[in-house]
Design a protein around this motif. Structure first.
Motif, mmCIF file in Angstrom:
data_model
loop_
_atom_site.group_PDB
_atom_site.id
_atom_site.type_symbol
_atom_site.label_atom_id
_atom_site.label_comp_id
_atom_site.label_asym_id
_atom_site.label_seq_id
_atom_site.Cartn_x
_atom_site.Cartn_y
_atom_site.Cartn_z
ATOM 1 N N GLY A 1 47.155 42.084 25.077
ATOM 2 C CA GLY A 1 46.332 40.885 25.078
ATOM 3 C C GLY A 1 46.138 40.258 26.439
ATOM 4 O O GLY A 1 46.590 40.778 27.460
ATOM 5 N N GLU A 2 45.436 39.115 26.418
ATOM 6 C CA GLU A 2 45.115 38.412 27.664
ATOM 7 C C GLU A 2 46.297 37.567 28.108
ATOM 8 O O GLU A 2 47.215 37.300 27.349
ATOM 9 C CB GLU A 2 43.908 37.505 27.433
ATOM 10 C CG GLU A 2 42.621 38.277 27.291
ATOM 11 C CD GLU A 2 41.422 37.365 27.156
ATOM 12 O OE1 GLU A 2 41.530 36.177 27.481
ATOM 13 O OE2 GLU A 2 40.383 37.860 26.723
ATOM 14 N N PHE B 1 46.488 33.800 32.992
ATOM 15 C CA PHE B 1 46.037 34.041 34.365
ATOM 16 C C PHE B 1 44.746 34.852 34.410
ATOM 17 O O PHE B 1 44.175 35.071 35.462
ATOM 18 C CB PHE B 1 47.141 34.717 35.166
ATOM 19 C CG PHE B 1 48.387 33.892 35.166
ATOM 20 C CD1 PHE B 1 48.455 32.730 35.919
ATOM 21 C CD2 PHE B 1 49.457 34.216 34.367
ATOM 22 C CE1 PHE B 1 49.580 31.934 35.903
ATOM 23 C CE2 PHE B 1 50.592 33.431 34.341
ATOM 24 C CZ PHE B 1 50.646 32.284 35.109
ATOM 25 N N ASP B 2 44.283 35.318 33.219
ATOM 26 C CA ASP B 2 42.983 35.984 33.170
ATOM 27 C C ASP B 2 41.854 34.971 33.257
ATOM 28 O O ASP B 2 40.714 35.319 33.494
ATOM 29 C CB ASP B 2 42.834 36.761 31.852
ATOM 30 C CG ASP B 2 43.659 38.029 31.876
ATOM 31 O OD1 ASP B 2 44.048 38.432 32.983
ATOM 32 O OD2 ASP B 2 43.917 38.582 30.810
ATOM 33 N N ASP B 3 42.219 33.708 33.035
ATOM 34 C CA ASP B 3 41.237 32.643 33.150
ATOM 35 C C ASP B 3 40.610 32.739 34.537
ATOM 36 O O ASP B 3 41.302 32.756 35.543
ATOM 37 C CB ASP B 3 41.986 31.311 32.999
ATOM 38 C CG ASP B 3 41.073 30.114 33.080
ATOM 39 O OD1 ASP B 3 39.934 30.283 33.562
ATOM 40 O OD2 ASP B 3 41.496 29.033 32.684
ATOM 41 N N ILE B 4 39.275 32.806 34.557
ATOM 42 C CA ILE B 4 38.606 33.024 35.846
ATOM 43 C C ILE B 4 38.875 31.886 36.822
ATOM 44 O O ILE B 4 38.862 32.052 38.025
ATOM 45 C CB ILE B 4 37.104 33.248 35.634
ATOM 46 C CG1 ILE B 4 36.515 33.929 36.857
ATOM 47 C CG2 ILE B 4 36.363 31.963 35.337
ATOM 48 C CD1 ILE B 4 35.296 34.743 36.568
ATOM 49 N N SER B 5 39.176 30.705 36.291
ATOM 50 C CA SER B 5 39.431 29.583 37.189
ATOM 51 C C SER B 5 40.877 29.605 37.690
ATOM 52 O O SER B 5 41.204 28.940 38.655
ATOM 53 C CB SER B 5 39.160 28.266 36.477
ATOM 54 O OG SER B 5 39.994 28.146 35.361
ATOM 55 N N LEU B 6 41.718 30.371 37.015
ATOM 56 C CA LEU B 6 43.107 30.570 37.438
ATOM 57 C C LEU B 6 43.759 29.261 37.888
ATOM 58 O O LEU B 6 44.237 29.126 38.992
ATOM 59 C CB LEU B 6 43.161 31.602 38.562
ATOM 60 C CG LEU B 6 44.398 32.475 38.618
ATOM 61 C CD1 LEU B 6 44.477 33.372 37.408
ATOM 62 C CD2 LEU B 6 44.419 33.317 39.868
ATOM 63 N N PHE C 1 47.291 28.533 39.765
ATOM 64 C CA PHE C 1 47.502 29.384 40.934
ATOM 65 C C PHE C 1 48.494 28.749 41.913
ATOM 66 O O PHE C 1 49.324 29.432 42.499
ATOM 67 C CB PHE C 1 46.163 29.635 41.635
ATOM 68 C CG PHE C 1 46.212 30.790 42.579
ATOM 69 C CD1 PHE C 1 46.064 32.081 42.125
ATOM 70 C CD2 PHE C 1 46.423 30.575 43.925
ATOM 71 C CE1 PHE C 1 46.118 33.144 42.995
ATOM 72 C CE2 PHE C 1 46.472 31.632 44.811
ATOM 73 C CZ PHE C 1 46.316 32.921 44.343
ATOM 74 N N GLY C 2 48.400 27.434 42.085
ATOM 75 C CA GLY C 2 49.276 26.731 43.029
ATOM 76 C C GLY C 2 50.744 26.956 42.731
ATOM 77 O O GLY C 2 51.543 27.228 43.633
ATOM 78 N N ILE D 1 52.655 29.844 43.983
ATOM 79 C CA ILE D 1 53.151 29.786 45.362
ATOM 80 C C ILE D 1 54.338 28.827 45.452
ATOM 81 O O ILE D 1 55.352 29.135 46.063
ATOM 82 C CB ILE D 1 52.021 29.323 46.307
ATOM 83 C CG1 ILE D 1 50.911 30.372 46.308
ATOM 84 C CG2 ILE D 1 52.533 29.083 47.720
ATOM 85 C CD1 ILE D 1 49.636 29.900 46.923
#
Lengths: 477, 293
Positions: free
Chosen positions: A398-399, A402-407, A410-411, A414
């Protein structure tokens, strides 16, 4: 009043400013006043309740040492403390089902809805701890009522601890404190790190973790695994963020609160983990429950410890809330700690030839995964939901979020490794960490510019990430 | 106390200076590298603004309409769609275009996904708001907060090579990412009332009518769970002021049969380069054949 809010920031700044302008003899009274005002912002009934609660414990504490009825007074104190906790926090689990057996329409749990007893689990343990200390003769009861009131109500720690010990907190109040630049800077730095952990990390993970049991979009195996791994990190950054804010503010008043976290995810077993995670709570249970119980039943030999571990950890679990999930968390900890105790020699022998590095990291990973498992119960509304979630882990498909295109998160991909890397340095490469720290805290102008630049970056990230108020997880207890 | 207050004041000044420097660098960086910023600046100074077709919409539209392909197929086109854009933003962009340039397009396409989007948003896309004429700048325009998503995009580009490989030509964003669609069908129908009651779509239709431009609304294909069972159309949406729009339901399960669910998506109902190419060819056949192009 939310901790991450402009109102709270103003309260802190003003209270610190006025605190140091005041004549030292009025400072404790001033802090009590400010703390009472803070408590009253949650519910106007809560403040008189906390004050009456504090007065009862104060007077019992005064009477216990010299009284002929020392034991009776002590037991009365413990019963009062536990009763109010049970009525306001556990009645839906204990009293209400009992009353319903007699077809009663009385719901004691509604009292909690009226009272909104925020912080009750924390100040009750502080009250009980004080009575035990006094009864055992480990401390003389504090005569100054204001100091005792501040011990219970001190606003930075009122909502979610750290759970203070009276013999650690109260003696610090007698000192004539002068404003100290270094202490102030240290306090501000800790607060900044706390806000960063909460806003830039925990709040960003919150939508994924909090909704993990209700959001059907996250029903695939991969997503469930990611959520499974993220649960402890979310809780850690949320709660240690709050703790850092509390410790930092207290430091600016010249008060050192007890530590609550010490790089828990680098623990190699659950026994060590609980010496590093929510330390003020686990050490409270260790000192006042485990040691007392195992001592009382010492004739049983090793079984006294086994029994004491089970009792302690079940109560530890229940402390978090009325529900089978918390009870199960406690049982799981007890099983793990007993397993570690009984198999220690065997495991040492078995893994003797495995390189230390591998052994260490394997143990850390197993410990972390075990805690992940416990966290499923922690965040689940009930055991059935937890089991349903665990069955999803058997599917690797499944998905992922983080597959969300807007991700969006992301911050944190890091920030979390960066923060954990610093902890790793401190834990495994202490020499390097100390060198870094020495470099960091240097007096040279260039180093100050470096520090200020890093602080400015952190403030910018906090500002950009958004200062939206998000409830602290441990404020629910 | 005095030393501490001095130190705090000094830090505040330092932070102020730091913020000015960081914001300036950030703004300059995104103005030069952010796909939407670059596109927006480009659209404000077209050298040959003789486009026959303009595409408006949000990110799904930006990823879907391969305007490069359309241009090489004979319709000179530009995709003005921007990430997070509202219909109101589309109206502002078109109005700006018509005011600024003498040549008018023959068609304006509004790409939406009515299953996922709300047409009533009054917000203006930050890049458009920041660069539009007569905008009054305020505290909300601090670049690091206003364009914080662009900062994330920068980070993504720095870390992930597949993001860096994304290109923009004729305003069309071409992504090489492939995320399979694992969702399942639902039996939803197209909500026509949503289009009829949308104030800013009405204003767009009105603006197009005033300028003699054909106004087409495309309900864009989404992943399987967003697709509907209604027919492709075209349907005519009438507004109370007499303006109208042709609506093509390309999120119909009938239309979406050509989509390769393992290869055509870049994630969450956004086409990748291959999906966009395939969609644009199908769209061209259905829409422009019927428009008699």
């Amino acid at each position: 009043m939310g901790i991450i809010s402009l109102k709270f920031a103003l309260l802190v700044v003003l209270s610190i400013f006025i605190f140091y302008l005041l004549n030292p003899k009025y400072r404790v009274g001033f802090l009590v006043l400010i703390s009472c005002g803070f408590i009253a912002t949650f519910n106007f009934l809560l403040l008189p309740y906390v004050l009456v609660y504090s007065l009862i414990n104060y007077f019992l504490g005064q009477k216990i040492p010299g009284s002929k009825h020392k034991i009776a007074l002590f037991r009365t104190g413990i019963i009062i403390n536990l009763s109010q906790l049970i009525i306001l926090k556990y009645s839906s689990f204990t009293i209400d089902p009992f009353l319903q057996l007699f077809n009663s329409n009385i719901y004691v749990s509604r009292l909690a809805e009226i009272m909104v007893p925020v912080g009750i689990s924390y100040f009750t343990l502080q009250g009980i701890g004080f009575l035990i200390n006094v009864k055992m003769g480990w401390e003389k009861p504090e005569k100054n009522l204001l100091k005792f009131l501040l011990y219970i109500t001190f606003y930075p720690k009122f909502l979610s601890g750290p759970i203070e010990r009276s013999n650690h907190f109260i003696p610090q109040l007698g000192l004539d404190k002068k404003i100290n630049e270094q202490q102030m800077a240290e306090g501000l730095r800790i607060v900044l790190i706390g806000v960063f952990k909460k806003v830039a990390v925990a709040n960003q993970l919150a939508p994924y973790v909090i909704n993990s049991f209700t959001n059907t979009a996250y029903s695939d195996g991969f997503t469930s695994w990611i959520i499974f791994i993220l649960h402890p990190l979310y809780l850690y950054f949320d709660f240690s963020g709050y703790t850092d804010i509390a410790i930092g503010i207290a430091k600016m008043f010249g008060i050192d609160l007890l530590p609550n976290f010490n790089r828990p995810f680098f623990s190699e077993n659950m026994t060590t983990f609980w010496k590093r995670f929510h330390i003020s709570l686990s050490s409270w249970f260790n000192d006042y429950m485990f040691k007392q119980t195992s001592f009382r039943y010492r004739k049983w030999g090793v079984w006294a410890s086994v029994y004491a571990i089970f009792i302690t950890w079940m109560l530890f679990g229940i402390w978090h809330g009325a529900g089978w999930t918390f009870m199960l968390i406690g049982v799981l900890q007890a099983i793990a700690i007993n397993y570690e105790y009984f198999t220690k020699k065997l495991r040492v022998k078995l893994f003797a030839k495995v390189p230390i590095f591998l052994n260490t990291w394997f143990s850390r990973i197993v410990t972390y995964l075990f805690y992940c498992l416990c966290m499923v119960l922690f965040f689940s509304p009930d055991v059935k939901t937890a089991l349903t979630f665990l069955t999803k882990l058997t599917r690797f498909s499944g998905e992922t979020p983080f597959d969300d295109i807007s991700l969006k998160p992301f911050g944190v991909l890091i920030f979390i490794p960066a923060l954990l890397f610093l902890e790793l340095l401190q834990n495994d490469y202490n020499n390097v960490y100390l060198k870094l720290e020495a470099f960091w805290s240097g007096e040279a102008k260039s180093k100050r510019v470096l520090r200020w630049t890093v602080y400015s970056i952190l403030i910018t990230i906090i500002y950009v990430t958004g200062l939206k108020s998000q409830q602290f997880v441990y404020a629910n207890f | 106390m005095k030393i501490i207050i001095n130190r705090i004041v000094l830090f505040i000044l330092f932070f102020g200076l730091f913020s000015v420097i960081v914001n300036s660098i950030f703004l300059a960086t995104i103005a030069l590298t952010d796909w939407d910023f670059v596109k927006r600046l480009q659209s404000l100074k077209f050298e040959n603004p003789d486009f026959e077709l303009l595409v408006l919409g949000a990110s799904q539209s930006e990823y879907a309409f391969d305007t490069e392909l359309l241009t090489y197929s004979g319709i000179k086109s530009f995709n003005l769609s921007l990430v997070g854009s509202s219909v109101r933003t589309g109206y502002i962009q078109l109005n700006e275009y018509l005011t600024k340039y003498p040549s008018k397009p023959r068609f304006v396409i509004l790409g939406v996904n009515s299953y996922l989007e709300d047409f009533h948003g009054e917000g203006i896309q930050p890049v458009v708001e920041f660069t539009m004429k007569d905008h009054k700048y305020g505290i909300k325009d601090i670049p690091v907060t206003k364009f914080n998503w662009a900062g994330m995009e920068l980070l993504k580009k720095a870390v992930l090579s597949e993001y860096r490989k994304t290109t923009v030509t004729f305003g069309h964003k071409k992504s090489l990412r492939t995320i399979p669609d694992n969702s399942g069908y639902k039996s939803t129908s197209l909500d026509f009332a949503k289009f009829e009651s949308a104030y800013w779509i009405n204003r767009l239709a009105e603006l197009c009518a005033q300028n003699g431009i054909g106004f087409i609304i495309i309900d864009l294909p989404g992943v399987r769970e967003t697709q509907n069972v209604s027919g492709i159309g075209p349907y005519t949406i009438h507004y109370s002021d007499g303006s109208q729009a042709s609506l093509y339901n390309l999120n119909s399960q009938d239309f979406c049969k050509y989509i390769d669910y393992n290869k055509d998506w870049a994630g969450l109902s956004h086409f990748n380069k291959y999906g966009a190419e395939r969609f644009t060819k199908e769209f061209f056949k259905i829409v422009f054949d019927k428009q008699g192009y």
